[in-house]
Design a protein around this motif. Structure first.
Motif, PDB file in Angstrom:
ATOM      1  N   ILE A 260       0.829  -0.955  -0.271  1.00  0.00           N
ATOM      2  CA  ILE A 260      -0.449  -0.068  -0.218  1.00  0.00           C
ATOM      3  C   ILE A 260       0.536   1.174  -0.168  1.00  0.00           C
ATOM      4  CG2 ILE A 260      -1.723   1.549   1.595  1.00  0.00           C
ATOM      5  CD1 ILE A 260      -2.591  -1.362   2.394  1.00  0.00           C
ATOM      6  N   GLN A 261       0.450   1.558  -0.824  1.00  0.00           N
ATOM      7  CA  GLN A 261       1.263   3.052  -1.133  1.00  0.00           C
ATOM      8  C   GLN A 261       0.610   4.701  -1.113  1.00  0.00           C
ATOM      9  OE1 GLN A 261       4.911   3.105  -1.610  1.00  0.00           O
ATOM     10  NE2 GLN A 261       5.025   1.038  -2.538  1.00  0.00           N
ATOM     11  N   THR A 262       0.431   5.414   0.132  1.00  0.00           N
ATOM     12  CA  THR A 262      -0.204   6.302   0.787  1.00  0.00           C
ATOM     13  C   THR A 262       0.544   7.720  -0.006  1.00  0.00           C
ATOM     14  OG1 THR A 262       0.674   6.443   2.606  1.00  0.00           O
ATOM     15  CG2 THR A 262      -1.526   5.288   2.426  1.00  0.00           C
ATOM     16  N   GLY A 263       0.342   8.422   0.019  1.00  0.00           N
ATOM     17  CA  GLY A 263      -0.047  10.056  -0.992  1.00  0.00           C
ATOM     18  C   GLY A 263       1.134   9.931  -2.278  1.00  0.00           C
ATOM     19  N   ALA A 264       0.587   9.225  -2.763  1.00  0.00           N
ATOM     20  CA  ALA A 264       0.910   8.277  -4.399  1.00  0.00           C
ATOM     21  C   ALA A 264      -0.314   8.739  -5.171  1.00  0.00           C
ATOM     22  CB  ALA A 264       0.888   6.802  -4.681  1.00  0.00           C
ATOM     23  N   THR A 265       0.613   9.488  -6.000  1.00  0.00           N
ATOM     24  CA  THR A 265      -0.826  10.132  -6.793  1.00  0.00           C
ATOM     25  C   THR A 265      -0.344   9.509  -8.454  1.00  0.00           C
ATOM     26  OG1 THR A 265      -1.217  12.614  -5.802  1.00  0.00           O
ATOM     27  CG2 THR A 265      -1.927  12.196  -7.839  1.00  0.00           C
ATOM     28  N   ALA A 266      -1.348   8.738  -9.143  1.00  0.00           N
ATOM     29  CA  ALA A 266      -1.231   8.247 -10.037  1.00  0.00           C
ATOM     30  C   ALA A 266      -1.236   9.395 -11.155  1.00  0.00           C
ATOM     31  CB  ALA A 266      -2.203   7.129 -10.216  1.00  0.00           C
ATOM     32  N   THR A 267      -0.637   9.417 -12.115  1.00  0.00           N
ATOM     33  CA  THR A 267      -0.842  11.053 -13.075  1.00  0.00           C
ATOM     34  C   THR A 267      -0.389  10.204 -14.645  1.00  0.00           C
ATOM     35  OG1 THR A 267       2.025  10.596 -13.399  1.00  0.00           O
ATOM     36  CG2 THR A 267       1.292  11.674 -12.066  1.00  0.00           C
ATOM     37  N   ALA A 268      -0.564   8.783 -15.288  1.00  0.00           N
ATOM     38  CA  ALA A 268      -1.027   7.968 -16.530  1.00  0.00           C
ATOM     39  C   ALA A 268      -0.719   7.064 -15.970  1.00  0.00           C
ATOM     40  CB  ALA A 268       0.634   8.300 -17.140  1.00  0.00           C
ATOM     41  N   ILE A 269      -1.642   6.165 -16.639  1.00  0.00           N
ATOM     42  CA  ILE A 269      -1.670   4.556 -16.726  1.00  0.00           C
ATOM     43  C   ILE A 269      -0.971   4.173 -18.210  1.00  0.00           C
ATOM     44  CG2 ILE A 269      -3.070   2.348 -17.199  1.00  0.00           C
ATOM     45  CD1 ILE A 269      -5.453   3.903 -16.100  1.00  0.00           C
ATOM     46  N   THR A 270       0.025   3.595 -18.097  1.00  0.00           N
ATOM     47  CA  THR A 270       1.318   3.381 -19.201  1.00  0.00           C
ATOM     48  C   THR A 270       0.246   1.878 -20.127  1.00  0.00           C
ATOM     49  OG1 THR A 270       2.472   1.971 -18.140  1.00  0.00           O
ATOM     50  CG2 THR A 270       3.614   4.590 -18.338  1.00  0.00           C
ATOM     51  N   THR A 271       0.783   1.595 -21.503  1.00  0.00           N
ATOM     52  CA  THR A 271       0.542   1.018 -22.417  1.00  0.00           C
ATOM     53  C   THR A 271       1.024   0.525 -23.714  1.00  0.00           C
ATOM     54  OG1 THR A 271      -0.657   2.861 -23.712  1.00  0.00           O
ATOM     55  CG2 THR A 271      -1.996   2.049 -21.769  1.00  0.00           C
ATOM     56  N   THR A 272       1.423  -0.145 -23.980  1.00  0.00           N
ATOM     57  CA  THR A 272       2.216  -0.587 -25.297  1.00  0.00           C
ATOM     58  C   THR A 272       1.125  -0.827 -25.956  1.00  0.00           C
ATOM     59  OG1 THR A 272       4.151  -1.584 -26.079  1.00  0.00           O
ATOM     60  CG2 THR A 272       2.782  -3.159 -24.464  1.00  0.00           C
ATOM     61  N   ALA A 273       1.635  -1.200 -27.035  1.00  0.00           N
ATOM     62  CA  ALA A 273       0.603  -1.221 -28.657  1.00  0.00           C
ATOM     63  C   ALA A 273       0.564  -3.485 -28.045  1.00  0.00           C
ATOM     64  CB  ALA A 273       1.307  -1.557 -30.185  1.00  0.00           C
ATOM     65  N   HIS A 311     -12.143  10.960 -13.637  1.00  0.00           N
ATOM     66  CA  HIS A 311     -10.936  10.694 -13.351  1.00  0.00           C
ATOM     67  C   HIS A 311     -10.266  10.202 -14.562  1.00  0.00           C
ATOM     68  CE1 HIS A 311      -7.092  12.383 -11.554  1.00  0.00           C
ATOM     69  NE2 HIS A 311      -7.098  11.267 -11.296  1.00  0.00           N
ATOM     70  N   VAL A 312      -9.976   8.772 -14.215  1.00  0.00           N
ATOM     71  CA  VAL A 312      -9.442   8.038 -14.410  1.00  0.00           C
ATOM     72  C   VAL A 312      -9.304   7.772 -16.179  1.00  0.00           C
ATOM     73  CG1 VAL A 312      -9.228   5.199 -14.334  1.00  0.00           C
ATOM     74  CG2 VAL A 312      -9.547   5.524 -12.900  1.00  0.00           C
ATOM     75  N   GLU A 313     -10.648   7.886 -16.203  1.00  0.00           N
ATOM     76  CA  GLU A 313     -10.562   7.604 -18.514  1.00  0.00           C
ATOM     77  C   GLU A 313     -10.034   9.318 -18.686  1.00  0.00           C
ATOM     78  OE1 GLU A 313     -12.129   6.009 -20.770  1.00  0.00           O
ATOM     79  OE2 GLU A 313     -11.950   4.342 -19.977  1.00  0.00           O
ATOM     80  N   THR A 314     -10.191  10.410 -18.428  1.00  0.00           N
ATOM     81  CA  THR A 314      -9.985  11.658 -18.808  1.00  0.00           C
ATOM     82  C   THR A 314      -8.710  11.975 -18.674  1.00  0.00           C
ATOM     83  OG1 THR A 314     -11.121  13.148 -17.089  1.00  0.00           O
ATOM     84  CG2 THR A 314     -12.803  12.068 -18.934  1.00  0.00           C
ATOM     85  N   GLN A 315      -7.983  11.768 -17.089  1.00  0.00           N
ATOM     86  CA  GLN A 315      -6.935  12.560 -16.847  1.00  0.00           C
ATOM     87  C   GLN A 315      -5.859  11.063 -16.584  1.00  0.00           C
ATOM     88  OE1 GLN A 315      -6.907  15.784 -16.211  1.00  0.00           O
ATOM     89  NE2 GLN A 315      -9.057  15.720 -16.441  1.00  0.00           N
ATOM     90  N   LEU A 316      -6.094   9.832 -16.503  1.00  0.00           N
ATOM     91  CA  LEU A 316      -5.023   9.343 -16.427  1.00  0.00           C
ATOM     92  C   LEU A 316      -4.601   8.382 -18.144  1.00  0.00           C
ATOM     93  CD1 LEU A 316      -5.197   7.837 -12.686  1.00  0.00           C
ATOM     94  CD2 LEU A 316      -3.825   9.536 -13.808  1.00  0.00           C
ATOM     95  N   LEU A 317      -5.192   8.289 -19.490  1.00  0.00           N
ATOM     96  CA  LEU A 317      -5.582   7.987 -20.793  1.00  0.00           C
ATOM     97  C   LEU A 317      -5.152   9.111 -21.457  1.00  0.00           C
ATOM     98  CD1 LEU A 317      -7.803   5.474 -20.206  1.00  0.00           C
ATOM     99  CD2 LEU A 317      -5.224   4.937 -20.276  1.00  0.00           C
ATOM    100  N   PRO A 318      -4.709   9.194 -22.862  1.00  0.00           N
ATOM    101  CA  PRO A 318      -4.815   9.629 -24.025  1.00  0.00           C
ATOM    102  C   PRO A 318      -5.892   9.819 -24.427  1.00  0.00           C
ATOM    103  CG  PRO A 318      -3.210   7.927 -24.300  1.00  0.00           C
ATOM    104  CD  PRO A 318      -3.616   7.687 -22.996  1.00  0.00           C
ATOM    105  N   ALA A 319      -6.461  11.322 -24.966  1.00  0.00           N
ATOM    106  CA  ALA A 319      -7.808  10.524 -25.793  1.00  0.00           C
ATOM    107  C   ALA A 319      -8.311   9.637 -26.531  1.00  0.00           C
ATOM    108  CB  ALA A 319      -8.218  11.802 -26.620  1.00  0.00           C
ATOM    109  N   ALA A 320      -7.039   9.737 -27.019  1.00  0.00           N
ATOM    110  CA  ALA A 320      -6.909   8.056 -28.618  1.00  0.00           C
ATOM    111  C   ALA A 320      -8.160   6.701 -27.366  1.00  0.00           C
ATOM    112  CB  ALA A 320      -6.050   8.172 -28.980  1.00  0.00           C
ATOM    113  N   LEU A 321      -7.446   6.695 -26.370  1.00  0.00           N
ATOM    114  CA  LEU A 321      -7.485   5.459 -25.389  1.00  0.00           C
ATOM    115  C   LEU A 321      -8.690   5.740 -24.424  1.00  0.00           C
ATOM    116  CD1 LEU A 321      -3.823   4.567 -24.791  1.00  0.00           C
ATOM    117  CD2 LEU A 321      -5.200   3.754 -26.324  1.00  0.00           C
ATOM    118  N   GLN A 322      -9.377   6.631 -24.265  1.00  0.00           N
ATOM    119  CA  GLN A 322     -10.248   6.901 -23.511  1.00  0.00           C
ATOM    120  C   GLN A 322     -12.133   6.328 -24.045  1.00  0.00           C
ATOM    121  OE1 GLN A 322     -11.055  10.779 -22.689  1.00  0.00           O
ATOM    122  NE2 GLN A 322      -8.428  11.300 -21.957  1.00  0.00           N
TER     123      GLN A 322
END
Length: 564
Positions: A260-273, A311-322
């Motif tokens: 468990i990580q507290t004080g941990a702000t997710a900034t992006a979900i990373t992906t690969t093709a 928030h997860v969809e619109t802030q952590l993913l690029p528009a093409a992957l939402q």
């Protein structure tokens, strides 16, 4: 646990081979999901942006008072018990549950005498009969129908992700189709009104719409099943409040190896093709920052967004992957917002029970103001407003100093961040404090506590702006997207991304919906997807033996992420 794992390649939309997972969000759904996945053998890391776990089910303390900051109703106890049993324990082992009697008290604007619900069905039948002759027999039939609807929901609808129509269409469902179909197409208001004449009783049976983020005329009659929970089952309370419930989730997660990580702000979900010629990307992990601003990447082959889905969809993913971009949310109903009050009051308040409601006569105006028209426009703060009050000190001596009462007040308002944020001792934004003052005055007048305001020794308010800022809640919503027909059951946002393999969702924004029991079920739905289980019902229990649980207050493990 090593975090330098290599993400596993999977066929499209198949998460059954996942070995490691990152869960975004440390609320009830996130903690429950993390615990179930870890117990099933996955390496799991949970990221929570705040220092406190629990999300909406948080806790706040001051001057000897301890307040649950959100949920306060323990309904659907069998769902809680089932979740615990999946992890090799039980609600009886984890929680000290108290039956509330009365279940709750209701004050009405134009009636001097309040109404109280009791523990047993028989007593509630008598309560209804005393208000409206013949209403007792009508309640018996109403609850019998609610019991059958509830059974069908538990066995066939709540524990499914609706991946395929055949997952929920079976002989039992088809046998009841003639009953279920009208219950989906008819409103709860119409259904209740056809059986009860007294407006007070209609309000008691229609109030569960608020738990679902809606109004009686806007949610399907199918949700009449909610009344089975308080008028037939009775209402329970866990000693220590819902903070004690959250503590058990944290302990179970850690006992099964969750980092468990507290004080941990997710900034992006990373992906690969994707591979094999597929253009579908797959998750590779999550980037996040810690309290010091250090950037970290946690690799994983499964990511679960258990934070607010918008928030997860619109802030952590690029528009093409939402799968659910901003344009999707423009057409959705966020449900109500709320102004919350945490009040420490000197002296006793026998006028209030553990749960107390204050219902205005013009209920329709209340709902129209809070939810707006059918397109969600023209919202306003109703005056006077119906409200809900919880006094846990009636049941739990540990939540207030001796000789004082702990009072939580919820006033439904539009989900509108421009109403502002709250604060301590009247320091919140003007509109929020105005609404809070009106609620205190209403309680004082209707319940007959004229000196209530003068006896308040601790005061804190929370507004829609706080829900947005602290919890990333879409539009400042209090509960999550409301359960109108187009946002219920198979119409609700699905719990798997359509554009990214290995990305699942849990919590109030997705299936099966709003409330603590639904959040626990949403965690199980994630596990069922990982297992490839498409059956309509709950998983067999137990599937895991609970390791020796650490004592509450165990330190959170040190950061185990891979620096970016």
């Amino acid at each position: 646990m090593s975090r330098r794992t290599t993400p596993l390649r999977r066929p499209r939309h198949d998460v059954t081979g996942a070995r490691s997972a990152v869960v975004i969000g440390g609320g009830v759904a996130g903690l429950a999901t993390a615990a179930l996945l870890a117990a099933d053998g996955l390496e799991v890391e949970l990221l929570e942006q705040r220092d406190e776990l629990g999300g909406r089910a948080g806790s706040w303390e001051k001057d000897g008072f301890r307040f649950d900051t959100g949920p306060s109703w323990y309904l659907m106890p069998e769902v809680f018990d089932h979740f615990y049993k999946l992890l090799g324990t039980s609600a009886a082992e984890q929680l000290d549950l108290t039956v509330l009697d009365p279940g709750y008290r209701v004050y009405y604007q134009d009636h001097d005498a309040p109404l109280e619900t009791r523990v047993s069905r028989g007593d509630n039948v008598a309560v209804f009969d005393a208000v409206e002759p013949g209403a007792g027999a009508a309640l018996e039939k109403y609850l019998d129908a609610a019991e059958e609807t509830y059974r069908l929901a538990i066995e066939h609808f709540l524990y499914t992700s609706f991946e395929h129509v055949g997952d929920v269409v079976n002989a039992d469902v088809l046998r009841h189709a003639k009953t279920l179909a009208p219950m989906l197409l008819r409103s709860l208001k119409s259904y209740v009104g056809s059986q009860f004449s007294d407006e007070r009783l209609r309000q008691v049976l229609g109030y569960p719409a608020v738990f679902l983020g809606g109004a009686p005329e806007r949610i399907p009659a199918l949700y009449s099943l909610m009344s089975r929970m308080d008028l037939d089952d009775g209402v329970l309370y866990p000693q220590g409040g819902f903070a004690a419930f959250v503590d058990t989730l944290v302990a179970l997660a850690q006992a099964n190896g969750v980092v468990i990580q507290t004080g941990a702000t997710a900034t992006a979900i990373t992906t690969t093709a994707g591979e094999n010629g597929s253009a579908t990307p797959s998750v590779t992990g999550v980037r996040w920052t810690d309290d010091s601003g250090r950037q970290v990447w946690s690799p994983a082959d499964l990511v679960v967004g258990a934070a607010d889905l918008h928030h997860v969809e619109t802030q952590l993913l690029p528009a093409a992957l939402q799968s659910y971009p901003a344009s999707y949310w423009e057409k959705q109903d966020p449900g109500p917002g709320a102004v919350l009050l945490y009040l420490g009051v000197q002296g006793e308040l026998p006028e209030l029970t553990h749960h107390t409601m204050f219902f205005t006569t013009d209920w329709q105006t209340n709902f129209d103001g809070v939810l707006g028209d059918r397109r969600g426009r023209n919202k306003y703060v109703p005056t006077p407003a119906s409200s809900y009050v919880c006094k846990p000190s009636a049941t739990d001596a540990g939540v207030a100093p001796e000789g004082h009462e702990n009072v939580f007040v919820l006033v439904p308002v539009p989900a509108d961040v421009t109403l502002g944020r709250g604060g301590e001792d009247g320091a919140g934004d003007p509109e929020v404090e105005k609404i809070a003052d009106a609620a205190i005055a209403q309680i004082a007048e209707w319940a007959g506590v004229p000196d209530l305001a003068e006896r308040i020794v601790v005061r804190r308010t929370v507004g829609p702006g706080d829900f947005a800022a602290d919890l990333n809640a879409w539009s400042g919503t209090m509960l999550g997207p409301g359960h109108r027909l187009s946002q219920s059951a198979f119409f609700r946002t699905k719990n798997a991304s359509r554009k990214v393999d290995g990305l699942l969702y849990a919590g109030c924004s997705t299936l099966p919906g709003i409330g603590l029991p639904m959040c626990l079920i949403s965690a199980e739905l994630v596990l069922k997807r990982v297992r490839g289980d498409r059956r309509g019902g709950a998983l067999p229990e137990p599937f895991a033996h609970c390791p020796e649980m650490p004592s509450r207050g165990t330190d959170v493990p040190e950061n185990a992420g891979v620096e970016a």
